[in-house]
Write a protein that holds these residues in place. Structure first.
Motif, PDB file in Angstrom:
ATOM      1  N   ARG A 388     -48.576  10.981  -8.899  1.00 23.75           N
ATOM      2  CA  ARG A 388     -48.642  12.414  -8.607  1.00 23.75           C
ATOM      3  C   ARG A 388     -50.061  12.791  -8.219  1.00 23.75           C
ATOM      4  N   LEU A 389     -50.171  13.818  -7.400  1.00 26.74           N
ATOM      5  CA  LEU A 389     -51.471  14.335  -6.983  1.00 26.74           C
ATOM      6  C   LEU A 389     -51.646  15.711  -7.602  1.00 26.74           C
ATOM      7  N   GLU A 390     -52.349  15.742  -8.738  1.00 24.60           N
ATOM      8  CA  GLU A 390     -52.638  16.987  -9.433  1.00 24.60           C
ATOM      9  C   GLU A 390     -53.896  16.780 -10.264  1.00 24.60           C
ATOM     10  N   PRO A 391     -54.612  17.835 -10.597  1.00 21.51           N
ATOM     11  CA  PRO A 391     -55.806  17.678 -11.418  1.00 21.51           C
ATOM     12  C   PRO A 391     -55.492  16.966 -12.734  1.00 21.51           C
ATOM     13  N   GLY A 392     -56.358  16.014 -13.081  1.00 26.29           N
ATOM     14  CA  GLY A 392     -56.173  15.231 -14.300  1.00 26.29           C
ATOM     15  C   GLY A 392     -55.492  13.904 -14.073  1.00 26.29           C
ATOM     16  N   ALA A 393     -54.810  13.735 -12.918  1.00 26.06           N
ATOM     17  CA  ALA A 393     -54.151  12.460 -12.613  1.00 26.06           C
ATOM     18  C   ALA A 393     -55.178  11.466 -12.091  1.00 26.06           C
ATOM     19  N   GLN A 394     -54.822  10.200 -12.141  1.00 25.74           N
ATOM     20  CA  GLN A 394     -55.663   9.177 -11.559  1.00 25.74           C
ATOM     21  C   GLN A 394     -55.763   9.372 -10.048  1.00 25.74           C
ATOM     22  N   ALA A 395     -56.925   9.066  -9.522  1.00 24.53           N
ATOM     23  CA  ALA A 395     -57.137   9.201  -8.079  1.00 24.53           C
ATOM     24  C   ALA A 395     -56.597   7.971  -7.370  1.00 24.53           C
ATOM     25  N   ASP A 396     -55.267   7.876  -7.311  1.00 27.27           N
ATOM     26  CA  ASP A 396     -54.538   6.841  -6.569  1.00 27.27           C
ATOM     27  C   ASP A 396     -53.786   7.557  -5.457  1.00 27.27           C
ATOM     28  N   LEU A 397     -54.197   7.359  -4.197  1.00 21.84           N
ATOM     29  CA  LEU A 397     -53.548   8.062  -3.108  1.00 21.84           C
ATOM     30  C   LEU A 397     -53.641   7.241  -1.829  1.00 21.84           C
ATOM     31  N   VAL A 398     -52.715   7.537  -0.911  1.00 21.35           N
ATOM     32  CA  VAL A 398     -52.628   6.781   0.333  1.00 21.35           C
ATOM     33  C   VAL A 398     -52.334   7.735   1.481  1.00 21.35           C
ATOM     34  N   ALA A 399     -52.929   7.458   2.639  1.00 22.25           N
ATOM     35  CA  ALA A 399     -52.734   8.296   3.821  1.00 22.25           C
ATOM     36  C   ALA A 399     -52.063   7.493   4.928  1.00 22.25           C
ATOM     37  N   PHE A 400     -51.063   8.110   5.564  1.00 28.66           N
ATOM     38  CA  PHE A 400     -50.344   7.522   6.695  1.00 28.66           C
ATOM     39  C   PHE A 400     -50.522   8.419   7.917  1.00 28.66           C
ATOM     40  N   ARG A 401     -50.896   7.833   9.052  1.00 22.56           N
ATOM     41  CA  ARG A 401     -50.984   8.596  10.290  1.00 22.56           C
ATOM     42  C   ARG A 401     -49.572   8.976  10.750  1.00 22.56           C
ATOM     43  N   ILE A 402     -49.427  10.214  11.213  1.00 21.97           N
ATOM     44  CA  ILE A 402     -48.113  10.675  11.682  1.00 21.97           C
ATOM     45  C   ILE A 402     -48.244  11.360  13.046  1.00 21.97           C
ATOM     46  N   ASP A 403     -49.241  10.920  13.850  1.00 21.12           N
ATOM     47  CA  ASP A 403     -49.478  11.569  15.124  1.00 21.12           C
ATOM     48  C   ASP A 403     -49.238  10.661  16.329  1.00 21.12           C
ATOM     49  N   ASP A 404     -48.590   9.523  16.102  1.00 22.07           N
ATOM     50  CA  ASP A 404     -48.311   8.607  17.200  1.00 22.07           C
ATOM     51  C   ASP A 404     -47.089   9.114  17.970  1.00 22.07           C
ATOM     52  N   ILE A 405     -47.170   9.159  19.291  1.00 24.48           N
ATOM     53  CA  ILE A 405     -46.048   9.662  20.090  1.00 24.48           C
ATOM     54  C   ILE A 405     -44.786   8.836  19.863  1.00 24.48           C
ATOM     55  N   ARG A 406     -44.954   7.565  19.476  1.00 20.37           N
ATOM     56  CA  ARG A 406     -43.783   6.717  19.224  1.00 20.37           C
ATOM     57  C   ARG A 406     -43.018   7.134  17.971  1.00 20.37           C
ATOM     58  N   ASP A 407     -43.624   7.978  17.125  1.00 23.26           N
ATOM     59  CA  ASP A 407     -42.932   8.489  15.947  1.00 23.26           C
ATOM     60  C   ASP A 407     -42.029   9.673  16.276  1.00 23.26           C
ATOM     61  N   GLY A 408     -42.138  10.160  17.506  1.00 18.97           N
ATOM     62  CA  GLY A 408     -41.298  11.276  17.902  1.00 18.97           C
ATOM     63  C   GLY A 408     -41.878  12.609  17.483  1.00 18.97           C
ATOM     64  N   VAL A 409     -41.072  13.643  17.630  1.00 18.91           N
ATOM     65  CA  VAL A 409     -41.500  14.987  17.239  1.00 18.91           C
ATOM     66  C   VAL A 409     -41.461  15.096  15.716  1.00 18.91           C
ATOM     67  N   LEU A 410     -42.220  16.055  15.206  1.00 15.63           N
ATOM     68  CA  LEU A 410     -42.362  16.204  13.762  1.00 15.63           C
ATOM     69  C   LEU A 410     -41.569  17.396  13.266  1.00 15.63           C
ATOM     70  N   ASP A 411     -40.655  17.136  12.330  1.00 14.04           N
ATOM     71  CA  ASP A 411     -39.988  18.222  11.603  1.00 14.04           C
ATOM     72  C   ASP A 411     -40.587  18.216  10.202  1.00 14.04           C
ATOM     73  N   ASP A 412     -39.814  18.121   9.186  1.00 14.55           N
ATOM     74  CA  ASP A 412     -40.355  17.931   7.846  1.00 14.55           C
ATOM     75  C   ASP A 412     -41.136  16.616   7.839  1.00 14.55           C
ATOM     76  N   PRO A 413     -42.398  16.593   7.439  1.00 14.62           N
ATOM     77  CA  PRO A 413     -43.201  15.373   7.585  1.00 14.62           C
ATOM     78  C   PRO A 413     -42.696  14.210   6.746  1.00 14.62           C
ATOM     79  N   VAL A 414     -42.143  14.481   5.574  1.00 10.72           N
ATOM     80  CA  VAL A 414     -41.656  13.389   4.727  1.00 10.72           C
ATOM     81  C   VAL A 414     -40.410  12.769   5.331  1.00 10.72           C
ATOM     82  N   ARG A 415     -39.420  13.610   5.672  1.00 12.95           N
ATOM     83  CA  ARG A 415     -38.190  13.072   6.250  1.00 12.95           C
ATOM     84  C   ARG A 415     -38.465  12.378   7.583  1.00 12.95           C
ATOM     85  N   THR A 416     -39.312  12.997   8.424  1.00  8.45           N
ATOM     86  CA  THR A 416     -39.594  12.400   9.726  1.00  8.45           C
ATOM     87  C   THR A 416     -40.286  11.058   9.569  1.00  8.45           C
ATOM     88  N   PHE A 417     -41.233  10.979   8.641  1.00  7.83           N
ATOM     89  CA  PHE A 417     -41.957   9.728   8.435  1.00  7.83           C
ATOM     90  C   PHE A 417     -41.017   8.630   7.934  1.00  7.83           C
TER      91      PHE A 417
END
Length: 491
Positions: A388-417
């Motif tokens: 989880r990402l909230e104050p007090g949690a461990q700083a464990d996080l990951v970023a994924f690029r979602i701007d590649d044209i091959r990914d198609g158009v973006l609706d909800d970012p989680v579902r689309t990804f």
């Protein structure tokens, strides 16, 4: 040190649930998150603007391949070749050996751990094939692996795998388990020794756990002893069980009980138990085809099922079903169990398998799978500060690029990804506040060199199958190509 990430989308956590934060920031000091929101007014020492990215809590893989991939070989096995992927009884009795040296095994581990990091995994529990080892996993190998894991910066729940027996192909055909009980006792001693070693390291990135192998390869006494040590040490146990019909047949042959009954009889249901796969219970169509209480038993015992949708399907099996297990109150977490260690592909596949099994488009929505990969994994580990990402949690996080044209158009970012993307879009990750993945690479790791060394070791592993085969067939026969080689002399 205080660090800030900015991104177009952040999966934040609030009031006990994930929530989507647009144009958000995550700030952490040392290893703890201090702010998740739109604007942080305090000073920072470093910052990264990730642009059009989806920032998720670090992904938790509780059946993570820490080996060279073998599914690329054995998931295509025909009935005629399947026994060639097991040890022969003669190999077990007279010729078993380590295919790799300890130094080569260290290379295998590094290769696998780098793969996890490249695919956005931040916390893992390892799984490796014992087929190319003389027995299971020795203490020294896990000590070396822990050091590699610490160097890369992943959060590992580690221990040497151990067993009393091994699946063998019989000369007359069929399968059985051949036992060497002293090897099992020695393996448990190594596992206890590693628990002590992990405690002495006093490193939050290394936690000792008990990792006995497949349930059919354990004697009843080894299961009982494992349960006792787990209770004494308050240690997590992960045991592959309820995963196949052959396993069920072998366990009933050995013990006169089902795998689930053995988990209960030996006290393992009374431990902090993780069960990878968990496919074959009473509701399985080739068992009883109806619910006779197995899911309720697992839920009441607090067992976590490590669901590996991509690997299960590659071997022709499915969880029946994600939604039913969840509604039964079972904690579901995720694993990859093979290459690629891509939980994004696994989640997408799981969502669509559930639609087919339950006959509903909303049988297992994307958010339920993301919860399993984050919050479910954290629950299995007993860690309210992970996933989880909230104050007090461990700083464990990951970023994924979602701007590649091959990914198609973006609706909800989680579902689309999940629908259009893969974990290869991971660009950055942080574990306990320390960068692990930076601009799609691992600092200090020569990926090209590692790939070349791993390829050579894979080729040696592939050739070694023939010496274990009952018929001693060459690797080229055990693993034929999809198409014949091109021959210019033939018309």
């Amino acid at each position: 040190m205080r660090t800030r990430w900015r991104a177009s989308h952040v999966l934040a956590h609030r009031a006990g649930h994930h929530a989507l934060l647009r144009d958000g920031e995550v700030v952490w000091e040392d290893d703890v998150i201090v702010h998740v929101g739109h604007r942080y007014d305090g000073p920072v020492d470093a910052e990264v603007d990730l642009g059009d990215s989806l920032v998720l809590p670090g992904l938790i893989d509780l059946d993570a391949l820490t080996d060279i991939d073998h599914l690329v070989l054995d998931s295509w096995a025909t009935p005629e070749r399947a026994d060639g992927l097991q040890w022969s009884l003669d190999y077990f009795r007279n010729r078993r050996r380590d295919v790799f040296t300890p130094q080569e095994r260290a290379t295998v581990r590094e290769y696998a751990l780098v793969q996890l990091a490249l695919h956005g995994i931040t916390t893992y529990m390892p799984i490796a094939s014992e087929i190319h080892s003389s027995w299971a996993e020795p203490f020294d190998e896990l000590v070396a692996m822990a050091e590699t894991s610490r160097r890369i910066g992943l959060r590992g729940y580690l221990g040497p795998a151990y067993r009393s027996g091994v699946n063998v192909a019989l000369p007359e055909g069929g399968r059985d388990v051949a036992f060497d009980e002293e090897q099992g006792r020695a393996g448990l001693r190594d596992a206890i020794r590693f628990l002590d070693h992990a405690a002495e390291l006093s490193d939050p990135l290394v936690t000792g756990v008990l990792l006995p192998c497949r349930i059919e390869t354990l004697t009843e006494q080894l299961m009982r002893d494992t349960a006792e040590i787990a209770r004494q040490r308050d240690a997590i146990v992960r045991l592959h069980s309820l995963q196949g019909l052959l396993e069920r047949e072998l366990v009933q042959r050995q013990h006169g009980a089902t795998p689930l009954e053995m988990l209960d009889r030996t006290g393992l249901l009374g431990t902090r138990l993780l069960v990878p796969h968990g496919l074959v219970v009473d509701r399985h169509p080739q068992v009883h085809g109806e619910d006779r209480g197995d899911l309720a038993t697992l839920a009441e015992a607090g067992v976590s099922i490590v669901h590996c949708p991509q690997t299960s399907l590659r071997y022709g099996a499915v969880l029946r079903s994600f939604g039913d297990y969840r509604r039964a109150g079972i904690n579901l977490c995720l694993g990859t169990d093979s290459f690629p260690p891509d939980l994004i592909r696994g989640m997408d596949l799981g969502v669509h398998i559930a639609k087919v099994l339950d006959g509903r488009m909303d049988a297992a929505p994307a958010e339920d799978y993301v919860d399993a990969a984050t919050l479910g994994g954290a629950r299995a580990l007993g860690r309210s500060d992970l996933g989880r990402l909230e104050p007090g949690a461990q700083a464990d996080l990951v970023a994924f690029r979602i701007d590649d044209i091959r990914d198609g158009v973006l609706d909800d970012p989680v579902r689309t990804f999940l629908l259009n993307g893969t974990a290869r879009q991971a660009t950055h990750s942080v574990v306990a506040g320390r960068p692990v993945l930076v601009d799609s690479g691992i600092p200090g790791v020569d990926l090209d060199d590692l790939r070349e060394r791993a390829q050579l070791l894979f080729e040696r592993m592939r050739e070694a199958y023939s010496e274990r085969d009952v018929l001693r067939r060459p690797a080229a026969e055990l693993f034929p190509p999809t198409y014949p080689d091109f021959d210019e002399t033939r018309s």
